[in-house]
Design a protein around this motif. Structure first.
Motif, mmCIF file in Angstrom:
data_model
loop_
_atom_site.group_PDB
_atom_site.id
_atom_site.type_symbol
_atom_site.label_atom_id
_atom_site.label_comp_id
_atom_site.label_asym_id
_atom_site.label_seq_id
_atom_site.Cartn_x
_atom_site.Cartn_y
_atom_site.Cartn_z
ATOM 1 N N LYS A 142 18.842 80.597 51.364
ATOM 2 C CA LYS A 142 19.926 81.422 50.878
ATOM 3 C C LYS A 142 20.771 81.965 51.852
ATOM 4 N N GLU A 143 20.096 83.024 52.788
ATOM 5 C CA GLU A 143 20.877 83.525 53.847
ATOM 6 C C GLU A 143 19.903 83.577 55.136
ATOM 7 N N VAL A 144 20.998 83.586 56.214
ATOM 8 C CA VAL A 144 20.463 83.557 57.673
ATOM 9 C C VAL A 144 20.711 84.716 58.003
ATOM 10 N N ILE A 145 19.768 85.316 59.104
ATOM 11 C CA ILE A 145 20.182 86.589 59.809
ATOM 12 C C ILE A 145 19.526 85.924 61.298
ATOM 13 N N ILE A 146 20.734 86.095 62.372
ATOM 14 C CA ILE A 146 20.200 85.813 63.563
ATOM 15 C C ILE A 146 20.499 87.354 64.651
ATOM 16 N N SER A 147 19.481 87.531 65.212
ATOM 17 C CA SER A 147 19.589 88.838 66.270
ATOM 18 C C SER A 147 19.143 88.439 67.669
ATOM 19 N N LYS A 148 19.738 89.217 68.231
ATOM 20 C CA LYS A 148 19.642 88.935 69.685
ATOM 21 C C LYS A 148 20.428 90.172 70.754
ATOM 22 N N GLY A 150 20.479 93.411 70.514
ATOM 23 C CA GLY A 150 20.858 94.583 69.504
ATOM 24 C C GLY A 150 22.203 94.067 68.587
ATOM 25 N N GLU A 151 22.474 92.917 68.663
ATOM 26 C CA GLU A 151 23.598 92.440 67.691
ATOM 27 C C GLU A 151 23.228 91.460 66.630
ATOM 28 N N GLU A 152 23.712 91.274 65.628
ATOM 29 C CA GLU A 152 23.129 90.776 64.357
ATOM 30 C C GLU A 152 24.336 89.997 63.916
ATOM 31 N N LEU A 153 24.263 88.588 63.277
ATOM 32 C CA LEU A 153 25.115 87.887 62.618
ATOM 33 C C LEU A 153 24.177 87.331 61.516
ATOM 34 N N THR A 154 25.102 87.416 60.124
ATOM 35 C CA THR A 154 24.527 87.188 59.180
ATOM 36 C C THR A 154 25.558 85.997 58.319
ATOM 37 N N PHE A 155 24.805 85.054 57.442
ATOM 38 C CA PHE A 155 25.812 84.198 56.661
ATOM 39 C C PHE A 155 24.908 83.502 55.636
ATOM 40 N N SER A 156 25.790 83.050 54.620
ATOM 41 C CA SER A 156 25.096 82.283 53.629
ATOM 42 C C SER A 156 24.876 80.739 53.803
ATOM 43 N N ILE A 157 23.861 80.112 53.499
ATOM 44 C CA ILE A 157 23.715 78.741 53.528
ATOM 45 C C ILE A 157 23.437 78.200 52.197
ATOM 46 N N LYS A 158 23.619 79.222 50.996
ATOM 47 C CA LYS A 158 23.172 78.723 49.545
ATOM 48 C C LYS A 158 23.728 77.582 49.157
ATOM 49 N N GLY A 159 23.100 76.653 48.604
ATOM 50 C CA GLY A 159 23.543 75.549 48.081
ATOM 51 C C GLY A 159 23.710 74.184 49.002
ATOM 52 N N ARG A 160 23.641 74.716 50.307
ATOM 53 C CA ARG A 160 23.881 73.628 51.469
ATOM 54 C C ARG A 160 22.821 72.989 51.790
ATOM 55 N N SER A 161 22.719 71.691 52.005
ATOM 56 C CA SER A 161 21.722 70.997 52.534
ATOM 57 C C SER A 161 21.575 70.780 53.993
ATOM 58 N N GLY A 162 20.535 70.899 54.521
ATOM 59 C CA GLY A 162 20.179 70.743 56.071
ATOM 60 C C GLY A 162 20.099 69.378 56.184
ATOM 61 N N GLU A 189 31.510 78.667 53.830
ATOM 62 C CA GLU A 189 32.706 79.192 54.236
ATOM 63 C C GLU A 189 33.111 80.674 53.925
ATOM 64 N N GLY A 190 33.710 81.477 54.892
ATOM 65 C CA GLY A 190 34.106 82.759 54.568
ATOM 66 C C GLY A 190 32.830 83.937 54.553
ATOM 67 N N THR A 191 31.525 83.435 54.735
ATOM 68 C CA THR A 191 30.478 84.430 54.493
ATOM 69 C C THR A 191 29.957 84.948 55.918
ATOM 70 N N ALA A 192 30.110 84.370 56.915
ATOM 71 C CA ALA A 192 29.556 84.910 58.206
ATOM 72 C C ALA A 192 30.356 86.155 58.660
ATOM 73 N N SER A 193 29.240 87.091 59.087
ATOM 74 C CA SER A 193 29.988 88.237 59.395
ATOM 75 C C SER A 193 28.867 88.828 60.466
ATOM 76 N N GLY A 194 29.572 89.509 61.577
ATOM 77 C CA GLY A 194 28.725 90.226 62.486
ATOM 78 C C GLY A 194 28.987 89.745 63.806
ATOM 79 N N ARG A 195 28.160 89.918 65.022
ATOM 80 C CA ARG A 195 28.206 89.627 66.349
ATOM 81 C C ARG A 195 26.984 88.790 66.901
ATOM 82 N N ILE A 196 27.280 88.126 67.926
ATOM 83 C CA ILE A 196 26.287 87.352 68.586
ATOM 84 C C ILE A 196 26.490 87.002 69.948
ATOM 85 N N TRP A 197 25.643 86.815 70.739
ATOM 86 C CA TRP A 197 25.697 86.850 72.109
ATOM 87 C C TRP A 197 25.385 85.324 72.347
ATOM 88 N N ILE A 198 26.263 84.702 73.171
ATOM 89 C CA ILE A 198 26.018 83.360 73.563
ATOM 90 C C ILE A 198 25.837 83.383 74.984
#
Length: 316
Positions: A142-148, A150-162, A189-198
């Protein structure tokens, strides 16, 4: 034209697409990749397939549609290989070809080096196994959390297929990149929030010169640091190009960070976030652009279950 180039092209057509001599193979290319496409043409001919080569002018950016005559031709063959400077992977032309039952391999930005070494030389049975494992996990999350860093990005993938991109496209309507090795999904769409290092690479810009910090609010990219960050924002524009379109996980242990996203996003232990179109793989946005951003050695949780820890894959 080197014999190894033709041999590797032949091996790719047989192992990835199981091309047979009674079939029709269409190779779509542009001015930039014409010479590599000619190696694929020679390889298709050597297998005995009815092989066609169509050359267009370079597109301006990834996700831009090819001319209508090429889009039409892509629907009328058994297998198609798109070997172009900018990606046709997330285009309506590719989607329509797949719907018509065509097996499609896309090779955006592939180089001589990538044809001879690296990801294309992987054991694709192993790549396929790991890719399916990760894909199944994504589909159940349902939810993904990415950290790197000291920053974190979260978003929903609920109901979506890999979606698995294994490098093996042997059945009607199967498609993906070659070389390959990634599992990906369209965040809601609309669920991602936070920051991420590329800190890996960005499609169209190559390796990052210094880590770029992206700020994402309500599913849209709102800020990006540095010179390449400014260039990314310009490529995406102010509209739907800013949409958080894709979350992908690399599964190819032979892939290398080269500055070419086709290979970079497949590197084992990396993830990538893409912006723009995702209507070709379960999302709702058609933006006419799709730009991938690769992150090295992140920590990733899927519904609080660890998938990657500093780039180390947790199996099982």
């Amino acid at each position: 034209m080197g014999s190894k180039l033709v041999d590797n092209s032949r091996n790719a057509l047989i192992s990835s697409l199981t091309l047979r001599e009674e079939e029709t193979l269409l190779i779509v290319t542009d001015d930039s990749k014409k010479e590599l496409a000619e190696a694929l043409y020679a390889a298709g001919r050597s297998i005995g397939a009815e092989t066609l080569l169509l050359i267009m002018q370079d597109r301006e950016k990834s996700g831009q549609e090819p001319p209508s005559v090429i889009a039409e031709a892509m629907k009328h063959c058994d297998a198609a290989v798109c070997i172009t400077e900018h990606s046709l992977t997330h285009t309506q032309a590719k989607k329509d070809a797949v719907a018509a039952g065509v097996r499609v391999a896309t090779m955006p930005g592939i180089t001589y080096d990538m044809f001879l070494e690296g990801a294309i030389s992987a054991d694709y049975d192993q790549v396929e196994k790991m890719t399916f494992e990760v894909t199944e996990k994504l589909s159940q999350t349902k939810e993904v959390i990415i950290s790197k860093g000291g920053e974190e990005l979260t978003f929903s993938i609920k109901g979506r297929s890999g979606v698995p991109s294994t490098g093996i496209y042997r059945k009607k309507g199967q498609s993906g990149n070659l070389p390959s090795g990634e599992a990906f999904i369209a965040p809601v769409e609309g669920t991602a929030s936070g920051r991420i290092w590329i800190d890996g690479s960005i499609s169209g810009l190559g390796k990052v010169e210094e880590p770029i910090l992206l700020t994402i609010e309500e599913g849209r990219l709102t800020a990006a640091t540095g010179r390449q960050g400014d260039m990314l924002l310009r490529m995406l524009g102010d509209g739907d190009g800013r949409n958080v379109a894709e979350f992908g996980v690399g599964t190819n242990d032979k892939a290398r960070i080269t500055g070419n996203v086709l290979e970079d996003e497949k590197v084992y232990g990396t993830i990538h976030i893409a912006f723009g179109s995702n209507n070709t793989f379960g999302g709702t946005v058609a933006a006419g652009v799709h730009i991938d951003c690769v992150v090295k050695a992140p920590t990733v949780f899927l519904d609080e279950v660890l998938l990657l820890e500093d780039g180390d894959m947790k199996r099982g």
